[in-house]
Every structure is written in structure tokens, then in C-alpha cells.
Design a protein around this motif. Sequence first.
Motif, PDB file in Angstrom:
ATOM      1  N   GLN A   2       0.833  -1.205   0.000  1.00 46.31           N
ATOM      2  CA  GLN A   2       0.000   0.000   0.000  1.00 46.31           C
ATOM      3  C   GLN A   2       0.866   1.254   0.000  1.00 46.31           C
ATOM      4  OE1 GLN A   2      -3.277   0.465   2.619  1.00 46.31           O
ATOM      5  NE2 GLN A   2      -4.145  -1.545   2.255  1.00 46.31           N
ATOM      6  N   ALA A 355     -13.497  -2.025  -2.862  1.00 45.61           N
ATOM      7  CA  ALA A 355     -13.190  -2.765  -1.638  1.00 45.61           C
ATOM      8  C   ALA A 355     -14.170  -3.923  -1.460  1.00 45.61           C
ATOM      9  CB  ALA A 355     -13.239  -1.830  -0.429  1.00 45.61           C
ATOM     10  N   VAL A 386      -7.550   1.006  -0.725  1.00 41.65           N
ATOM     11  CA  VAL A 386      -8.181  -0.150  -0.078  1.00 41.65           C
ATOM     12  C   VAL A 386      -7.464  -1.429  -0.491  1.00 41.65           C
ATOM     13  CG1 VAL A 386     -10.442   0.989  -0.032  1.00 41.65           C
ATOM     14  CG2 VAL A 386      -9.841  -0.494  -1.961  1.00 41.65           C
ATOM     15  N   ASP A 387      -7.774  -2.513   0.221  1.00 43.46           N
ATOM     16  CA  ASP A 387      -7.273  -3.826  -0.189  1.00 43.46           C
ATOM     17  C   ASP A 387      -8.356  -4.874   0.045  1.00 43.46           C
ATOM     18  OD1 ASP A 387      -7.261  -4.494   2.523  1.00 43.46           O
ATOM     19  OD2 ASP A 387      -5.116  -4.165   2.747  1.00 43.46           O
ATOM     20  N   THR A 390     -10.030  -4.719   3.586  1.00 41.07           N
ATOM     21  CA  THR A 390     -10.610  -3.472   4.083  1.00 41.07           C
ATOM     22  C   THR A 390     -12.006  -3.671   4.659  1.00 41.07           C
ATOM     23  OG1 THR A 390      -9.316  -2.052   2.606  1.00 41.07           O
ATOM     24  CG2 THR A 390     -11.405  -1.157   3.415  1.00 41.07           C
ATOM     25  N   LYS A 393     -12.131  -5.850   7.927  1.00 41.05           N
ATOM     26  CA  LYS A 393     -11.598  -5.080   9.066  1.00 41.05           C
ATOM     27  C   LYS A 393     -12.605  -4.034   9.531  1.00 41.05           C
ATOM     28  CE  LYS A 393      -6.654  -5.608   8.011  1.00 41.05           C
ATOM     29  NZ  LYS A 393      -5.417  -4.907   7.585  1.00 41.05           N
ATOM     30  N   PHE A 414     -14.457   6.048   5.207  1.00 38.37           N
ATOM     31  CA  PHE A 414     -13.002   5.987   5.291  1.00 38.37           C
ATOM     32  C   PHE A 414     -12.451   6.777   6.480  1.00 38.37           C
ATOM     33  CE2 PHE A 414     -13.503   4.909   0.728  1.00 38.37           C
ATOM     34  CZ  PHE A 414     -12.841   3.684   0.769  1.00 38.37           C
ATOM     35  N   GLY A 419      -7.940   4.730   5.395  1.00 35.21           N
ATOM     36  CA  GLY A 419      -7.717   4.541   3.968  1.00 35.21           C
ATOM     37  C   GLY A 419      -7.674   5.808   3.152  1.00 35.21           C
TER      38      GLY A 419
END
Length: 439
Positions: A2, A355, A386-387, A390, A393, A414, A419
Amino acid sequence: MQEKAKSIFLSLLEFVDPSTGMPGILRWNSEKRVCSFYEQSFKIGTDRQIHVIGSGKAAPTMAAAAEQIFSDDLTGGIVIGPPDSKAGLNRIKLLQGTHPLPDEKSVEATEQLLNYIEDIPDGSFVFNLLSGGTSALLCKPSDPVTLQDLQQIYSLLLECGASIQEINTVRKTLSDVKGGKLLQRLKGKTVIDVVISDVPDDDLEAIGSGPTTAQTISFDEAISVAKKYGLDRKIPEKVWSYLLKKREEELKGSEKQSTKEIPDHFSHIISSALSVASEAEIMFGKQGFETFLVKPVWTGLIDDFEEHIWDTFQKVLKNRKSGTPLVLIFFGECTVNIKGDGKGGRNQELALRMALRLRELSNSTIFLSAGTDGIDGPTDVAGALVDNQTIDKAIAKGIDPYPYLSNNDSYHFFRKAGGHIRTGPTGNNVMDLQFLISV
């Protein structure tokens, strides 16, 4: 990974910074009094003045570069930038308007700019620094349209999902400076447009609504756009009557209203979305990534863009032969049909949508979407990163993403989940960038 994606995005902002890029393109030989711009050269005698005008998000940094280039040979100038603009200018006066909606500051700044232009002697050289954001910062409503009318119509256009070309089609009919009308006030001067493009295909008629680009203005087309999005029932009655009257005059005539080209007028685009996306491909390649620069520039609804990104990603994954980290690079701007009353911008909303898509993947996958101007919608951030973890979590923290998405409230999602990409205003604007990275 990231941090690497964010680092490359920040490096790209430096790459397109006008204060470093312009002096290499626009050159001035003070001793010979010769100005070189790409393949063109202009001999500017001591009897001819050099002025700078301009507007847009990049106008302050472009003006700083112009002062650096021309130094003491610069007569003066005025540029209009966004709120809180700072550039440390000496010979050029920096005025501030507002964005994305014009207000009294934009109108007052435009009046000062027009008065300045009126006082420029014929025979002078005028460098016009143009960039995205001009449509709101450079504002002079046509009679009988009021500023309040414009604010309402701009809001309707920005929220209905219309493309930038459609928005500008309407804007030009309601302005005394857009659609080549500012150019008419510069007759007798040599005018050189120095342009940073924030529109698809680098169309000069569309950048900032084309204030110095001669073009056709159609009231019939403006009315068609309004009807397409149901705005004919929402536009102030006085303005709608004005548009209908002007359309009737247009249809009775043999041709549409057109603004005329002037002699000694030149336009050069010095930076664009494609140039920065191409540099992103180079930067990722040097970092060992397998790169895919996805062309052409995107313009259209966010729903379609989301599908386009995901479908392209799936096709690339299907044909992937090596385990090398890969990145797909997208560029352009999408439009959001706003239905909620939350706070956000197209980049944050796109990141939140992606996401949710990435959640189903097991491999580490990252998505970044951010504006090169550092301002995503009416917020203080450029976008979001994002990943594929995201969403899980966020849910673990008690943050349900779906209500935020349905209310167009990606900013507050966010803000709670983390993020955001925060750069502050960059003094530039070459559309948005998206990176989709799979490790």
C-alpha cells in the motif's frame, strides 16, 4: 505494498507539477527577447508588453512558473485560483474564486480579470494559463441569469450523472466568458494558451468550458441535455424561458451561435491525464511490476467504470502466466448519480465499491483511486486506498459499508475505517488515477 502504491502516486504529483515542468517547455531568452514554446518561437520586441492571465486549480503554480521564466521582463498579470491558493507571486496578482460551485468571489475575481484585460495594450503578448476548475472559478453569468441561478443549475448538473461534455454544453449558454467568449475580449493581442488538460481526449473546447477556444454554442443541445436528465422541471423558470427563447432564435437562423477565432492565437497542452498515466506505467515498471496501462481515458458513469475495472482485471488474471506482481493503471473521471445526502467524492466512492469487490479475493490485492488535484468532491482528501481485507476489518470494528455506499457517504466510511489519501490541494489537475495491484 500500500505504501508503494501511495508513494508512486505522490511521485506522479511531483512529475506533473507545473513549477518544475513548465520552465522546460516554455523558454525565454531575455537577451534576445525570444520566447520558445515547443516548435514555435516568438520575437517580442522591447516595445511589446508581456502579460499573464489565467484561471483554474493549477493557475497559481503555473503563474509562479511564469514569473520564474520571464522574471523582470514580465509586465504583470492576474490569475484566479481556488480557495486558500498560495504561490508567493510578485508581479502577478492572485485572486481566489470557489469550486466546484461559483460564488461572489468567483464573480468578483472574474470582473477584475476582465478589467485587467481591457487595459492591456494592443500588440502585447498574453499568456493564458488554463486548467481544470476554470468553469467555476471564471464566472460571469449572462443576463438575465443570476449567480444564484448558476449555483442551482451547476449543482443539478454535477449531481445528475451528466458527462463533462454535457455539463459544459449547458454552462456555455449561460456565461459571458465561456465557449470562446473570453477570446473575443483579447482581439489585438497575441494570445498563447498554456493548458493543463483535465478532460477526455484533451478537447480544448471542454477544458474549463473553453473560454479562449472559438466554437459553436447550441441552446438546442443545452435543452436536450437538460431534458435527458429531467432538469427541465428543476431549472429556475426564468432561466428555462431564456433558454427556450434563445433556442427559438437559433432554430430560426441559418446557423448556431458561434464565437470567432482571432489572429495570432495559439494553444498548447503541456500536461494531460495520458501523460501522467504513461509515467505511472514507467514508474511501476522500474519497481518490477508487470504493467497494464488501460486505454483510452475513461469517461462515464461510476457503475460502468466499476464494471470496466473489474472485468479488465479478471481478463488479465485469466491470462496471467508469471507470478510477477502486476498493476493495472486506469485514468480519467467518472460521474456519480447522487441519490443520498452523505459526503464523498467519485474517487472515495469508487474505492469503497472496489473494496467490496476485492473482499472475495484471497491474494493480496490493492486498489487506489485519487484525484491529481488533491481534492475529491467537496472533501479535504484526494481519494482512498483499499485492499481485499478493508471490508472485513471495517465490519470487525462495527462499520457496515453498505449504508455509507447507499447514502453516497464514502468520506465518513473511510474517516472511520481508514484509507484516506490526503495530499492537500496540489496546484494541478490532470483528472484521476486508479491503480489495481495484485501480488
